[in-house]
Design a protein around this motif. Structure first.
Motif, short mmCIF file in Angstrom:
data_model
loop_
_atom_site.label_atom_id
_atom_site.label_comp_id
_atom_site.label_asym_id
_atom_site.label_seq_id
_atom_site.Cartn_x
_atom_site.Cartn_y
_atom_site.Cartn_z
N ILE A 10 0.85 -1.07 -0.21
CA ILE A 10 0.09 -0.27 -0.05
C ILE A 10 0.93 1.18 0.07
CG2 ILE A 10 -1.86 1.33 1.27
CD1 ILE A 10 -2.86 -1.16 2.48
N ARG A 11 0.85 2.06 -1.09
CA ARG A 11 1.50 3.04 -1.25
C ARG A 11 1.01 4.61 -1.06
NH1 ARG A 11 5.56 0.91 -1.76
NH2 ARG A 11 5.91 0.70 -4.11
N GLU A 12 1.58 5.14 0.32
CA GLU A 12 0.68 6.57 0.49
C GLU A 12 0.90 7.38 -0.81
OE1 GLU A 12 -1.31 7.00 2.89
OE2 GLU A 12 -0.79 5.05 3.47
N HIS A 13 -0.04 8.24 -0.98
CA HIS A 13 0.21 9.15 -2.24
C HIS A 13 1.30 10.03 -2.33
CE1 HIS A 13 -1.54 11.81 -5.35
NE2 HIS A 13 -1.01 12.86 -4.73
N LYS A 14 1.84 10.49 -1.21
CA LYS A 14 3.05 11.21 -1.23
C LYS A 14 4.29 10.50 -1.48
CE LYS A 14 3.76 11.10 3.64
NZ LYS A 14 2.79 9.95 4.23
N TRP A 26 2.38 -9.68 13.61
CA TRP A 26 2.49 -8.82 12.36
C TRP A 26 2.51 -7.28 13.04
CZ3 TRP A 26 -0.77 -11.93 8.50
CH2 TRP A 26 -0.02 -12.67 7.86
N LEU A 27 1.55 -7.12 13.84
CA LEU A 27 1.34 -5.61 14.44
C LEU A 27 2.47 -5.51 15.42
CD1 LEU A 27 -2.40 -5.90 15.92
CD2 LEU A 27 -1.63 -4.46 14.01
N ASP A 28 3.12 -6.48 16.09
CA ASP A 28 4.27 -6.12 16.81
C ASP A 28 5.58 -5.63 16.41
OD1 ASP A 28 3.13 -6.36 19.57
OD2 ASP A 28 3.19 -8.49 19.36
N ARG A 29 5.49 -5.86 14.90
CA ARG A 29 6.77 -5.71 13.90
C ARG A 29 6.43 -4.43 13.26
NH1 ARG A 29 6.91 -11.20 10.84
NH2 ARG A 29 8.48 -9.91 9.65
N ILE A 30 5.28 -3.73 13.20
CA ILE A 30 5.02 -2.54 12.68
C ILE A 30 5.89 -1.26 13.39
CG2 ILE A 30 3.21 -0.41 12.38
CD1 ILE A 30 1.38 -2.43 11.92
N GLY A 31 6.85 -0.50 12.62
CA GLY A 31 7.63 0.36 13.05
C GLY A 31 7.05 1.82 13.21
N ASN A 32 7.70 2.82 13.30
CA ASN A 32 7.27 4.05 13.53
C ASN A 32 8.46 5.17 12.67
OD1 ASN A 32 9.12 4.22 15.53
ND2 ASN A 32 7.92 5.64 16.74
N ASP A 33 9.18 4.47 11.89
CA ASP A 33 10.05 5.27 11.21
C ASP A 33 9.38 6.11 9.98
OD1 ASP A 33 12.41 6.02 10.13
OD2 ASP A 33 13.29 4.40 9.22
N ASN A 34 8.94 7.04 10.40
CA ASN A 34 8.29 7.97 9.30
C ASN A 34 8.32 9.53 10.15
OD1 ASN A 34 5.76 8.30 11.02
ND2 ASN A 34 5.65 5.89 10.58
N ALA A 35 7.82 10.49 9.19
CA ALA A 35 7.99 11.78 9.59
C ALA A 35 6.89 11.96 10.93
CB ALA A 35 7.29 12.67 8.49
N TYR A 75 1.67 2.75 11.41
CA TYR A 75 0.43 2.50 10.29
C TYR A 75 0.01 1.32 10.17
CZ TYR A 75 1.76 7.48 9.50
OH TYR A 75 2.27 8.80 9.46
N LEU A 76 -1.25 0.89 10.14
CA LEU A 76 -1.58 -0.38 10.11
C LEU A 76 -1.42 -0.81 8.65
CD1 LEU A 76 -3.38 -2.76 11.13
CD2 LEU A 76 -5.32 -1.55 10.07
N THR A 77 -1.25 0.16 7.67
CA THR A 77 -0.84 -0.34 6.39
C THR A 77 0.45 -0.90 6.11
OG1 THR A 77 -0.20 2.01 5.95
CG2 THR A 77 -2.57 1.38 5.22
#
Length: 452
Positions: free
Chosen positions: A154-158, A185-194, A199-201
């Motif tokens: 899933i690719r965010e528009h930006k 899977w949820l436990d492996r989601i990171g937050n390396d974003n602005a 993000y669930l995606t």
């Protein structure tokens, strides 16, 4: 889904600041029901065994709105993204379900069919099913990158390339996920974003990297509409009304001007009913086959049996219960009253806390005086009674079968069957008195003019 257990995690912690309201966003109503209530009902009809609702501000109010469902409530104390929100329901997810749905509390048009199709994808071997839709203008939406029959990302528009931005298949947010794999899977989601959010995606890329099968389930864009502002809430209301009107008309209900009829979430109307323009239904209304609801009528909490006639300009309030072929005419109000078969309340009348027998006729301007300032009291009118115009029935009072109430009466005592009751002052005449009154009034007027 036969043989498969299912949990729906409903994300309902949004602040809804753009609503400019003290009310939590998901409690704003569409067709008289909070948005989150629509989502819960669609899930229930799709065979979901339990709901886990993730709440924030107004948690108690949201829980109360879902009191008729089997709900586990989880508080999200920090707003750190959709992945973080789903993990707030960890304790309930950990109980073990075959299917876990992630739904959103502000999408009241989500259909049971869409939920069932997402669950069917899991039953057919997918590990994740992402619900998507085709957008005429996909700007701003996350794009679903599909390779063959599998969703790869899933690719965010930006973040999308110019080529990817041409894709019209967009992420609708709703997902069905294997209950046996979701927590890992949820436990492996990171937050390396602005925004440093989870993000669930991102679960899609994680699952694909594990060799899991991720499918797309396409749904109408309308199913996935949400609301962040009052303008969008009105658009949801309009879409819901269009959808429900169409369903009723296809079932055999006639609407002269469908766009002017407003229905509640639970309005039930049988075939061959006829609705004139500008009719409004509040919650809790049932209309029987062949009944006619004339223009500018408002009904709430009322039961109308077959072949009745209501209005125009009639108001049925909660507890109004009309038997077959009853009539409530123009500028009449009925509240908490049972109206017998073939009884008529034709015009300019208030009937409250009452029972009216079959084929009785209630004349214009009749009032059941049901409130003594503290208590509500019952007026009981038998079958075949004629109540003359401009009558006040002071409750508690009972009128026997076949009785006749003379026009202009104030009835304070019970009336026997087949009796004639009169409760009015005797008419007297004073010859010449009208001329005297006029002369006196003219003198007063002349005196006031002279004093100016």
């Amino acid at each position: 889904m036969s043989g498969r257990s299912c949990l729906a995690v409903v994300l309902a912690a949004g602040e809804g600041t753009r609503m400019r309201s003290d009310l939590p966003k998901v409690l704003h109503k569409v067709a008289g029901l909070p948005m989150v209530g629509h989502v819960a009902e669609a899930a229930r009809q799709a065979g979901v065994d339990r709901l886990a609702v993730v709440v924030g501000r107004g948690a108690e109010a949201v829980s109360a709105a879902l009191s008729t469902h089997d709900v586990a409530t989880h508080l999200q104390t920090e707003r750190l993204g959709t992945g973080h929100a789903v993990l707030a329901a960890r304790d309930t997810i950990a109980l073990g379900f075959d299917d876990v749905l992630v739904l959103f509390g502000d999408t009241p048009l989500l259909s049971t069919e869409t939920i069932e199709r997402a669950r069917s994808a899991l039953a057919s071997g997918a590990d994740i099913a992402v619900v998507g839709f085709h957008a005429a203008d996909p700007t701003g939406y996350g794009r679903l990158i599909v390779e063959g029959e599998t969703l790869s990302a899933i690719r965010e528009h930006k973040d999308a390339s110019p080529e990817e931005r041409k894709i019209t298949l967009c992420n609708g947010g709703v997902m069905a996920i294997s209950g046996h794999r979701i927590l890992g899977w949820l436990d492996r989601i990171g937050n390396d974003n602005a925004k440093r959010e989870y993000y669930l995606t991102d679960i899609v890329a994680i699952a694909v990297a594990d060799g899991a099968r991720v499918n797309v389930v396409e749904a109408p864009a309308e199913d996935l509409m949400g609301a962040n502002t009052r303008v969008e809430l009105a658009e949801l209301e309009a879409a819901w009304q269009r959808r429900r009107r169409r369903e009723l008309m296809l079932s055999g209900v006639t609407m002269q001007a469908p766009e002017t009829v407003f229905l509640a979430y639970d309005t039930a109307i049988e075939p061959d009913a006829f609705l004139e323009p500008n009719v409004v239904f509040g919650p809790g209304v049932t209309i029987g086959a062949g009944s006619v609801i004339r223009a500018f009528s408002h009904l709430e909490g009322a039961t109308v049996a077959a072949d009745c006639e209501i209005g125009p300009f009639a108001r049925l309030r909660p507890g109004a219960d009309l038997s077959e072929k009853a009539k409530v005419g123009n500028f009449c109000e009925v509240k908490k009253a049972k109206i017998g078969k073939g009884a008529k309340i034709n015009h300019l009348t208030y009937i409250g806390d009452a029972e009216i027998g079959a084929k009785s006729n209630i004349g214009a301007g009749t009032i059941t005086c049901n409130y003594d300032g503290i208590n509500k009291n019952l007026t009981s009118i038998g079958a075949g009674v004629f109540v003359g115009s401009n009558t006040s029935l002071v409750a508690p009072v009972a009128i026997g079968d076949g009785a006749y109430i003379a026009s202009g009466s104030v009835i304070t005592e019970d009336v026997s069957a087949d009796a004639l009751a009169l409760g009015r002052a005797r008419q007297t005449e004073k010859p010449g008195r009208a001329a005297d009154i006029r002369a006196r009034n003219e003198a007063v007027k002349a005196g006031r003019s002279a004093g100016k």
